[in-house]
Design an enzyme around this catalytic site. Structure first.
Site, PDB file in Angstrom:
ATOM      1  CB  ILE A 156      16.736  63.086  10.249  1.00 30.71           C
ATOM      2  CG1 ILE A 156      17.868  63.323   9.562  1.00 30.71           C
ATOM      3  CG2 ILE A 156      16.001  62.161   9.558  1.00 30.71           C
ATOM      4  CD1 ILE A 156      18.852  62.297   9.507  1.00 30.71           C
ATOM      5  CD  GLU A 157      13.158  70.745   9.179  1.00 34.52           C
ATOM      6  OE1 GLU A 157      12.963  71.583   8.493  1.00 34.52           O
ATOM      7  OE2 GLU A 157      13.089  70.453  10.192  1.00 34.52           O
ATOM      8  CB  VAL A 158      16.751  69.754   4.834  1.00 40.58           C
ATOM      9  CG1 VAL A 158      17.199  70.440   3.549  1.00 40.58           C
ATOM     10  CG2 VAL A 158      15.233  70.430   5.094  1.00 40.58           C
ATOM     11  CG  HIS A 215      14.560  69.047  14.863  1.00 35.29           C
ATOM     12  ND1 HIS A 215      13.432  70.080  14.884  1.00 35.29           N
ATOM     13  CD2 HIS A 215      14.912  68.641  13.367  1.00 35.29           C
ATOM     14  CE1 HIS A 215      13.402  70.364  13.306  1.00 35.29           C
ATOM     15  NE2 HIS A 215      14.152  69.308  12.520  1.00 35.29           N
TER      16      HIS A 215
END
Length: 266
Positions: free
Chosen positions: A158-160, A114
């Site tokens: 892959i977040e924001v 993450h």
């Protein structure tokens, strides 16, 4: 029936096919996702252990996952993952240490790390906000990707992250990128079922898209529950329930004989 996807399939189809991914919390949601053609599912670990999961979602590539603080250290992660793998988990979400990711990968367990906004570690990047809008934080995301590659992960959520930063990273990494609010350059697009179905009553993330209004329907159903239960309670309190149609009868002579026997027993 289509065959279940493998890690090799996902890696080979990067950039050729855009995968859909949902977080599901119930077997009903998992079944609906399977029927809808959603290929990747994030699931509670307990769902993997339920034999019914593969009955309703036979082809889904399933990632069980939990926050690192719910599982523990490297040894705990391995003990957690092995039974899940045995019962049909396809990959594992891991927000733990690079050491943990490396150990899981060395045992042949497909690991998804993450990067970007990591909710369980958000204090390090300033809370619930985008990561990668500045040169410094974009470089941080890239270093996170490189570290996951070196540790043996096959994928990363892959977040924001700004979409242009994600695109630049996607062009330079061999990881399978699962985009949650990080743009179309990700190899899969990931949302929570609560948001997709419109049953999230709290804050709706900017990247979420709502396709239904379950909240209103749930309110309607709740009102029906209250109405029905109120009528039941009123019937019980007023003596209308149970009525003759709800009772099991017996022959009068059997009742009389039974009463006589009870009197003798007493």
């Amino acid at each position: 029936m289509a065959a279940r996807l493998t890690v090799r399939d996902l890696l080979d189809q990067r950039g050729k096919h855009q995968f859909a991914m949902l977080r599901v919390e119930t077997l009903e949601e998992a079944e609906a996702a399977e029927k809808a053609g959603v290929e990747l599912l994030s699931v509670p670990p307990a769902m993997i252990m339920d034999r019914r999961f593969r009955e309703v979602a036979p082809t889904a590539f399933a990632f069980p996952g939990d926050n690192f603080y719910e599982i523990g250290d490297t040894g705990d992660f391995l003990k957690w993952a092995f039974p899940l793998y045995k019962h049909g988990a396809d990959g594992f979400y891991c927000s733990g240490s690079l050491r943990t990711i490396r150990a899981m990968a060395e045992h042949g367990l497909p690991v998804c790390g993450h990067v970007g906004l990591i909710p369980s570690k958000r204090t390090w990047t300033g809370g619930f906000k985008a990561v990668g809008k500045t040169l410094e934080t974009a470089q941080l995301v890239w270093r996170q990707i490189r570290a996951l590659e070196e540790a043996g992960a096959f994928a990363a959520e892959i977040e924001v992250v700004p979409f242009a930063i994600t695109k630049a990273i996607a062009e330079r990494t061999n990881l399978f990128l699962i985009s949650m609010g990080a743009g179309p350059a990700g190899h899969a697009q990931y949302l929570f079922t609560d948001d997709v179905l419109g049953q999230n009553r709290g804050h709706i993330p900017r990247h979420a898209k709502v396709y239904a209004d379950f909240a209103t329907e749930q309110d309607r159903l709740q009102a029906m529950r209250v109405t029905a239960m109120s009528a039941f309670a009123a019937d019980v309190h007023g003596g209308a329930y149970p009525g003759p149609e709800h009772l099991v009868a017996s022959e009068a002579d059997v009742v009389a004989t039974f009463r006589d026997w009870l009197d003798q027993e007493a």
